[in-house]
Design an enzyme around this catalytic site. Structure first.
Site, PDB file in Angstrom:
ATOM      1  N   GLY A 181       0.814  -1.224   0.000  1.00 52.54           N
ATOM      2  CA  GLY A 181       0.000   0.000   0.000  1.00 52.54           C
ATOM      3  C   GLY A 181       0.837   1.259   0.000  1.00 52.54           C
ATOM      4  O   GLY A 181       2.031   1.232  -0.313  1.00 52.54           O
ATOM      5  N   ALA A 182       0.199   2.393   0.370  1.00 54.23           N
ATOM      6  CA  ALA A 182       0.809   3.724   0.209  1.00 54.23           C
ATOM      7  C   ALA A 182       1.322   3.830  -1.233  1.00 54.23           C
ATOM      8  O   ALA A 182       2.499   4.129  -1.482  1.00 54.23           O
ATOM      9  CB  ALA A 182       1.917   3.963   1.240  1.00 54.23           C
ATOM     10  N   LEU A 183       0.424   3.557  -2.148  1.00 53.53           N
ATOM     11  CA  LEU A 183       0.805   3.384  -3.555  1.00 53.53           C
ATOM     12  C   LEU A 183       1.251   4.695  -4.199  1.00 53.53           C
ATOM     13  O   LEU A 183       0.768   5.770  -3.854  1.00 53.53           O
ATOM     14  CB  LEU A 183      -0.379   2.793  -4.336  1.00 53.53           C
ATOM     15  N   HIS A 239       4.396   1.782  -8.173  1.00 56.82           N
ATOM     16  CA  HIS A 239       3.462   0.647  -8.088  1.00 56.82           C
ATOM     17  C   HIS A 239       2.573   0.593  -9.331  1.00 56.82           C
ATOM     18  O   HIS A 239       2.297  -0.483  -9.867  1.00 56.82           O
ATOM     19  CB  HIS A 239       2.557   0.788  -6.855  1.00 56.82           C
TER      20      HIS A 239
HETATM   21  P1  AMP Z   1       6.072  -2.262  -1.536  1.00 53.75           P
HETATM   22  O1  AMP Z   1       4.665  -1.767  -1.446  1.00 53.75           O
HETATM   23  O2  AMP Z   1       7.108  -1.258  -1.182  1.00 53.75           O
HETATM   24  O3  AMP Z   1       6.245  -3.607  -0.880  1.00 53.75           O
HETATM   25  O4  AMP Z   1       6.300  -2.516  -3.083  1.00 53.75           O
HETATM   26  C1  AMP Z   1       5.446  -3.336  -3.841  1.00 53.75           C
HETATM   27  C2  AMP Z   1       6.101  -3.620  -5.167  1.00 53.75           C
HETATM   28  O5  AMP Z   1       6.334  -2.397  -5.848  1.00 53.75           O
HETATM   29  C3  AMP Z   1       7.464  -4.308  -5.013  1.00 53.75           C
HETATM   30  O6  AMP Z   1       7.584  -5.308  -6.009  1.00 53.75           O
HETATM   31  C4  AMP Z   1       8.429  -3.178  -5.221  1.00 53.75           C
HETATM   32  O7  AMP Z   1       9.672  -3.601  -5.712  1.00 53.75           O
HETATM   33  C5  AMP Z   1       7.686  -2.341  -6.248  1.00 53.75           C
HETATM   34  N1  AMP Z   1       8.167  -0.962  -6.254  1.00 53.75           N
HETATM   35  C6  AMP Z   1       8.354  -0.154  -5.178  1.00 53.75           C
HETATM   36  N2  AMP Z   1       8.876   1.030  -5.561  1.00 53.75           N
HETATM   37  C7  AMP Z   1       9.012   0.971  -6.909  1.00 53.75           C
HETATM   38  C8  AMP Z   1       9.513   1.884  -7.898  1.00 53.75           C
HETATM   39  N3  AMP Z   1       9.977   3.078  -7.577  1.00 53.75           N
HETATM   40  N4  AMP Z   1       9.514   1.481  -9.196  1.00 53.75           N
HETATM   41  C9  AMP Z   1       9.046   0.239  -9.535  1.00 53.75           C
HETATM   42  N5  AMP Z   1       8.578  -0.657  -8.650  1.00 53.75           N
HETATM   43  C10 AMP Z   1       8.565  -0.304  -7.357  1.00 53.75           C
END
Ligand code: AMP
Length: 281
Positions: A31-33, A37
């Site tokens: 979350g906190a998209l 994401h």
């Molecule tokens: P998180 O919500 O931080 O667990 O991230 C969920 C997914 O989004 C994970 O696969 C992360 O690697 C991906 N993600 C987070 N930040 C980015 C970004 N800046 N660019 C691309 N993918 C991302």
């Protein structure tokens, strides 16, 4: 967009004939998209399957209670963004839907991956990641999972999990989306003050020079100059910055001749811990 909160509803949704016929591409998140994401959702939508995202802050992968408590939560904006992106469904379970028997942590054999870099600095983190994704993959049975390469070591952990337990699962890594300043987008960026944000961006800008730098100096020379530069930034404290082989994450002393390399970093900007990496061609 279907919003699913109960495990039994997830299982029923998965069994619907259209989802069975098309297959599922899964995009797990906490979350906190942000736009990073959304780039994963967009990539997932191009696959032509049903796209399911999840929002679940997995307590097992946090090694500091304070970090878990401070993790940003923006469910309304998250749902709005997913809907706007035309995501088909989102799974937002409570803790007991994912871990119905309470904390019964399974051990996964992640080899060296869990001992180095993030594994060394965040003990238990990758076991937590493996536990939650193992459960979600079992329940969802996706044909493909899309993950960000920003969390490069996590991507490798999931590849290992796939090799051992989900051999048919396609695991796709998506490029890191950055802000205009160069800073990799992250849910944690919301916690940065203006000065911390600016200084974190300076760190990212140094990393982005690496493709060029490779031709002019050794990794060790760059690293010592980089660390001296970071000392001029009062908010920044570097935890590690390391050169490694992309395929194995084995540490390298200098740029390789043949194998592809990656430079991985973890640093604090103020009280916020950030990670980033640059994949070198
Ligand atoms: P998180 O919500 O931080 O667990 O991230 C969920 C997914 O989004 C994970 O696969 C992360 O690697 C991906 N993600 C987070 N930040 C980015 C970004 N800046 N660019 C691309 N993918 C991302």
């Amino acid at each position: 967009m279907e919003i699913i909160t109960k495990r039994e509803d997830l299982l029923a949704w998965k069994s619907q004939s259209s989802n069975q016929a098309k297959g599922i591409t899964f995009v797990p998140t906490m979350g906190a998209l942000h736009a990073g994401h959304m780039s994963l959702i967009e990539l997932a939508l191009h696959r032509g399957r049903t796209v399911l995202s999840s929002i679940f802050i997995n307590p097992l992968q946090f090694n500091h209670a304070g970090d878990l408590a401070a993790y940003p939560k923006t469910p309304e904006s998250d749902l709005h963004m997913l809907q706007h992106a035309c995501c088909d469904a989102v799974y937002m379970p409570e803790y007991n839907q994912v871990y119905p028997e309470g904390i019964a942590v399974e051990h996964f054999d992640l080899g060296e991956l869990e001992e180095r870099l993030e594994g060394a600095f965040r003990p238990g983190h990758f076991q937590g990641v493996a536990n939650v994704l193992y459960r979600l993959f079992k329940d969802i049975e996706p044909a493909e999972v899309v993950l960000g390469l920003k969390d490069y070591q996590q991507f490798m952990v999931v590849q290992e999990l796939g090799r051992q337990h989900f051999p048919a699962l396609q695991i796709t890594g998506a490029p890191t989306l950055r802000e205009e300043s160069g800073l990799a987008m992250s849910s944690r960026n919301r916690r940065l003050s203006v000065a911390e944000h600016q200084q974190a961006s300076f760190v990212a800008q140094q990393l982005m020079r690496l493709q060029e730098v490779q031709r002019t100096m050794s990794f060790e020379t760059w690293k010592s100059q980089f660390l001296v530069f970071c000392q001029t930034l009062p908010s920044i404290r570097v935890e590690y910055v390391e050169l490694a082989e992309q395929k194995t994450l084995h540490q390298l002393r200098d740029w390789p001749n043949e194998d592809k390399a990656v430079v991985l970093i973890a640093f604090y900007s103020g009280a916020t811990r950030l990670i980033d990496n640059i994949l070198l061609a």
